[in-house]
Write a protein that holds these residues in place. Structure first.
Motif, PDB file in Angstrom:
ATOM      1  N   CYS A 120       9.136   1.895   0.223  1.00  0.00           N
ATOM      2  CA  CYS A 120       8.488   2.414  -0.980  1.00  0.00           C
ATOM      3  C   CYS A 120       9.493   3.168  -1.855  1.00  0.00           C
ATOM      4  O   CYS A 120      10.363   3.878  -1.345  1.00  0.00           O
ATOM      5  CB  CYS A 120       7.336   3.344  -0.607  1.00  0.00           C
ATOM      6  SG  CYS A 120       6.113   2.610   0.499  1.00  0.00           S
ATOM      7  N   ASP A 121       9.328   3.029  -3.148  1.00  0.00           N
ATOM      8  CA  ASP A 121      10.093   3.843  -4.091  1.00  0.00           C
ATOM      9  C   ASP A 121       9.444   5.216  -4.210  1.00  0.00           C
ATOM     10  O   ASP A 121       8.216   5.336  -4.175  1.00  0.00           O
ATOM     11  CB  ASP A 121      10.104   3.197  -5.477  1.00  0.00           C
ATOM     12  CG  ASP A 121      10.911   1.904  -5.511  1.00  0.00           C
ATOM     13  OD1 ASP A 121      11.786   1.754  -4.630  1.00  0.00           O
ATOM     14  OD2 ASP A 121      10.663   1.071  -6.389  1.00  0.00           O
ATOM     15  N   PHE A 122      10.264   6.265  -4.355  1.00  0.00           N
ATOM     16  CA  PHE A 122       9.744   7.597  -4.649  1.00  0.00           C
ATOM     17  C   PHE A 122      10.168   7.977  -6.055  1.00  0.00           C
ATOM     18  O   PHE A 122      11.348   7.868  -6.405  1.00  0.00           O
ATOM     19  CB  PHE A 122      10.262   8.618  -3.629  1.00  0.00           C
ATOM     20  CG  PHE A 122       9.393   8.743  -2.413  1.00  0.00           C
ATOM     21  CD1 PHE A 122       8.539   9.816  -2.258  1.00  0.00           C
ATOM     22  CD2 PHE A 122       9.401   7.752  -1.435  1.00  0.00           C
ATOM     23  CE1 PHE A 122       7.716   9.925  -1.139  1.00  0.00           C
ATOM     24  CE2 PHE A 122       8.591   7.850  -0.323  1.00  0.00           C
ATOM     25  CZ  PHE A 122       7.746   8.946  -0.172  1.00  0.00           C
ATOM     26  N   VAL A 123       9.205   8.371  -6.864  1.00  0.00           N
ATOM     27  CA  VAL A 123       9.460   8.739  -8.252  1.00  0.00           C
ATOM     28  C   VAL A 123       8.854  10.106  -8.527  1.00  0.00           C
ATOM     29  O   VAL A 123       8.021  10.592  -7.755  1.00  0.00           O
ATOM     30  CB  VAL A 123       8.870   7.698  -9.231  1.00  0.00           C
ATOM     31  CG1 VAL A 123       9.528   6.339  -9.047  1.00  0.00           C
ATOM     32  CG2 VAL A 123       7.357   7.582  -9.043  1.00  0.00           C
ATOM     33  N   ARG A 165       5.354   5.022  -4.883  1.00  0.00           N
ATOM     34  CA  ARG A 165       4.670   4.091  -5.787  1.00  0.00           C
ATOM     35  C   ARG A 165       4.840   2.672  -5.257  1.00  0.00           C
ATOM     36  O   ARG A 165       5.693   2.393  -4.417  1.00  0.00           O
ATOM     37  CB  ARG A 165       5.242   4.167  -7.202  1.00  0.00           C
ATOM     38  CG  ARG A 165       6.649   3.595  -7.312  1.00  0.00           C
ATOM     39  CD  ARG A 165       7.080   3.412  -8.754  1.00  0.00           C
ATOM     40  NE  ARG A 165       8.415   2.828  -8.825  1.00  0.00           N
ATOM     41  CZ  ARG A 165       9.086   2.650  -9.958  1.00  0.00           C
ATOM     42  NH1 ARG A 165       8.550   3.026 -11.102  1.00  0.00           N
ATOM     43  NH2 ARG A 165      10.283   2.113  -9.933  1.00  0.00           N
ATOM     44  N   GLY A 166       4.028   1.766  -5.763  1.00  0.00           N
ATOM     45  CA  GLY A 166       4.119   0.375  -5.353  1.00  0.00           C
ATOM     46  C   GLY A 166       5.464  -0.228  -5.722  1.00  0.00           C
ATOM     47  O   GLY A 166       6.062   0.113  -6.744  1.00  0.00           O
ATOM     48  N   ARG A 167       5.944  -1.135  -4.868  1.00  0.00           N
ATOM     49  CA  ARG A 167       7.246  -1.775  -5.108  1.00  0.00           C
ATOM     50  C   ARG A 167       7.136  -2.716  -6.296  1.00  0.00           C
ATOM     51  O   ARG A 167       6.327  -3.649  -6.286  1.00  0.00           O
ATOM     52  CB  ARG A 167       7.661  -2.551  -3.858  1.00  0.00           C
ATOM     53  CG  ARG A 167       8.996  -3.267  -3.984  1.00  0.00           C
ATOM     54  CD  ARG A 167       9.363  -3.918  -2.658  1.00  0.00           C
ATOM     55  NE  ARG A 167       8.383  -4.920  -2.267  1.00  0.00           N
ATOM     56  CZ  ARG A 167       8.509  -6.221  -2.550  1.00  0.00           C
ATOM     57  NH1 ARG A 167       9.558  -6.670  -3.215  1.00  0.00           N
ATOM     58  NH2 ARG A 167       7.588  -7.078  -2.157  1.00  0.00           N
ATOM     59  N   PRO A 168       7.942  -2.507  -7.337  1.00  0.00           N
ATOM     60  CA  PRO A 168       7.865  -3.381  -8.515  1.00  0.00           C
ATOM     61  C   PRO A 168       8.549  -4.724  -8.270  1.00  0.00           C
ATOM     62  O   PRO A 168       9.468  -4.826  -7.455  1.00  0.00           O
ATOM     63  CB  PRO A 168       8.588  -2.580  -9.593  1.00  0.00           C
ATOM     64  CG  PRO A 168       9.578  -1.755  -8.832  1.00  0.00           C
ATOM     65  CD  PRO A 168       8.932  -1.426  -7.516  1.00  0.00           C
ATOM     66  N   ASN A 221       0.831  -1.209   0.000  1.00  0.00           N
ATOM     67  CA  ASN A 221       0.000   0.000   0.000  1.00  0.00           C
ATOM     68  C   ASN A 221       0.861   1.253   0.000  1.00  0.00           C
ATOM     69  O   ASN A 221       0.578   2.223   0.691  1.00  0.00           O
ATOM     70  CB  ASN A 221      -0.991  -0.002   1.167  1.00  0.00           C
ATOM     71  CG  ASN A 221      -0.301  -0.207   2.510  1.00  0.00           C
ATOM     72  OD1 ASN A 221       0.910  -0.356   2.577  1.00  0.00           O
ATOM     73  ND2 ASN A 221      -1.075  -0.216   3.562  1.00  0.00           N
ATOM     74  N   CYS A 222       1.913   1.220  -0.831  1.00  0.00           N
ATOM     75  CA  CYS A 222       2.774   2.390  -0.978  1.00  0.00           C
ATOM     76  C   CYS A 222       2.087   3.524  -1.736  1.00  0.00           C
ATOM     77  O   CYS A 222       2.388   4.686  -1.507  1.00  0.00           O
ATOM     78  CB  CYS A 222       4.057   1.999  -1.736  1.00  0.00           C
ATOM     79  SG  CYS A 222       5.263   1.095  -0.732  1.00  0.00           S
ATOM     80  N   ALA A 223       1.201   3.185  -2.657  1.00  0.00           N
ATOM     81  CA  ALA A 223       0.631   4.181  -3.563  1.00  0.00           C
ATOM     82  C   ALA A 223       0.129   5.407  -2.814  1.00  0.00           C
ATOM     83  O   ALA A 223      -0.478   5.299  -1.743  1.00  0.00           O
ATOM     84  CB  ALA A 223      -0.497   3.570  -4.378  1.00  0.00           C
ATOM     85  N   GLY A 273       5.649   5.456   7.977  1.00  0.00           N
ATOM     86  CA  GLY A 273       4.803   5.171   6.829  1.00  0.00           C
ATOM     87  C   GLY A 273       4.644   6.419   5.985  1.00  0.00           C
ATOM     88  O   GLY A 273       4.267   7.468   6.480  1.00  0.00           O
ATOM     89  N   LYS A 274       4.964   6.330   4.703  1.00  0.00           N
ATOM     90  CA  LYS A 274       4.972   7.526   3.866  1.00  0.00           C
ATOM     91  C   LYS A 274       3.759   7.540   2.955  1.00  0.00           C
ATOM     92  O   LYS A 274       3.515   6.617   2.205  1.00  0.00           O
ATOM     93  CB  LYS A 274       6.267   7.574   3.048  1.00  0.00           C
ATOM     94  CG  LYS A 274       7.509   7.795   3.926  1.00  0.00           C
ATOM     95  CD  LYS A 274       8.781   7.782   3.098  1.00  0.00           C
ATOM     96  CE  LYS A 274       9.978   8.193   3.951  1.00  0.00           C
ATOM     97  NZ  LYS A 274      10.187   7.320   5.109  1.00  0.00           N
ATOM     98  N   SER A 275       2.985   8.608   3.034  1.00  0.00           N
ATOM     99  CA  SER A 275       1.858   8.800   2.138  1.00  0.00           C
ATOM    100  C   SER A 275       1.747  10.282   1.839  1.00  0.00           C
ATOM    101  O   SER A 275       0.724  10.912   2.085  1.00  0.00           O
ATOM    102  CB  SER A 275       0.568   8.261   2.757  1.00  0.00           C
ATOM    103  OG  SER A 275      -0.466   8.250   1.795  1.00  0.00           O
TER     104      SER A 275
END
Length: 354
Positions: free
Chosen positions: A276-279, A321-324, A256-258, A310-312
């Motif tokens: 989580c990745d940040f883009v 974004r979600g972890r690929p 639930n990174c989105a 937790g980052k949102s």
């Protein structure tokens, strides 16, 4: 174009979330939702044009049925006295996860986790909303049914929820007997809650259950596939007891990174369970003309109110974004097929939620 594309992909039914205030307006939604019914009717007609059915889903209830933003009202919250200087100004933090409550059926006591008093008049107002929805749409012949309330949470006494379902069902059967009444399981899909005499001998109904893996323990793709297969056992059990099951929501998210999936600038304590990745954030359509969004999109936004990591939130123009997965397209394809195999072969239907 979106509706046409769904039809081309073979989608048979679209589940459309609606709000009770669209039919019986009340504060604070009066005015700001003008035209919502026109847009809903446009969507219904587009689905009809492209040969698809519609399921109406009452997603938002007066005072909230679960204390979540997807109900239109996060219910209980508290502004904190501390502020953080971030980017473009002072940001006030707030808390709500540990004090949230769905007050639809009455005032929820966040200490005892119970309802001391049931607001019968409010529940009956919701019954009147169901009646209004049915009266409004019963001649829209591509509508197959209605879900009287989406995701009522597990603290609502089952006898109260069942009574609301029963009253709604009888209205629907009387006014639109060709409709199905879809009843959410209140996150309690078990024989003790819904088997036995409940709806025995009745037709045109089903239980809705929502199956997500975004809040599961992290793992590789095979972990999620095994979890999908394990879901089949409870579905098989319920169907064998005469309870028709529809998976009203599922997705391919495995975390639930989105951004804002758990609420604006907020996150469930302890989540996400992965890094989580940040883009770079997508640029809004009106980025050049709306200077408020300019500062919002470029600035560093508030820290997570719970301070749990937790980052949102948006930070320096980047979004989580979600972890690929290593082989994203292949892995998601396999996971989708596993879910579709379970849901299509064992239930009465399923809706992909995105």
């Amino acid at each position: 174009e979106s509706i046409r594309n769904l039809s081309i992909m073979g989608v048979q039914t679209v589940r459309i979330p609606i709000a009770d205030w669209m039919y019986k307006p009340y504060y604070p939604y009066i005015g700001c939702w003008d035209g919502a019914l026109d847009e809903l009717n446009r969507g219904i007609r587009l689905c009809e044009k492209y040969g698809m059915k519609v399921l109406l889903d009452v997603h938002a209830m007066r005072y909230s049925q679960n204390g979540l933003d997807n109900s239109g009202d996060t219910s209980s919250y508290e502004w904190l006295s501390t502020t953080e200087k971030k980017g473009f100004g002072l940001i006030s933090n707030y808390r709500h996860w540990d004090i949230r409550g769905g007050n639809w059926i009455g005032p929820y006591n966040t200490t005892s986790h119970s309802y001391g008093k049931i607001n019968v008049s409010n529940i009956m107002e919701s019954v009147e909303v169901i009646k209004e929805i049915v009266q409004t749409h019963k001649f829209d012949f591509n509508i197959i049914g209605i879900e009287p309330v989406n995701e009522p949470w597990w603290f609502i006494p089952l006898d109260i929820l069942k009574e609301f379902y029963w009253l709604s069902y009888n209205i629907i059967q009387r006014e639109a007997p060709h409709w199905i009444t879809l009843m959410h399981d209140s996150f309690r899909l078990s024989p003790g809650a819904w088997a036995g005499n409940w709806m025995k001998g009745c037709s045109n109904w089903a239980m809705d259950t929502h199956i997500y893996q975004a809040w599961s323990e992290p793992g590789n793709i095979y972990t999620y596939i095994e979890n999908t297969c394990a879901m089949a056992y409870n579905i098989i059990l319920m169907e064998s007891l005469g309870v028709p099951i529809i998976v009203g929501e599922w997705s391919l998210a495995t975390d639930n990174c989105a951004l804002w999936i758990n609420g604006l600038n907020d996150n469930v304590p302890g989540y996400p369970k992965v890094k989580c990745d940040f883009v770079k954030c997508p640029i809004p359509d009106n980025y050049e003309t709306d200077k408020r969004k300019d500062s919002w999109w470029k600035g560093e936004n508030t820290l997570d109110p719970q301070g749990n990591g937790g980052k949102s939130y948006i930070i320096n123009g980047t979004c989580p974004r979600g972890r690929p997965f290593d082989n994203e397209d292949y892995d998601m394809n396999i996971l989708a097929k596993a879910k579709l195999y379970v849901f299509d072969t064992l239930t009465h239907g399923q809706f992909f939620w995105n």
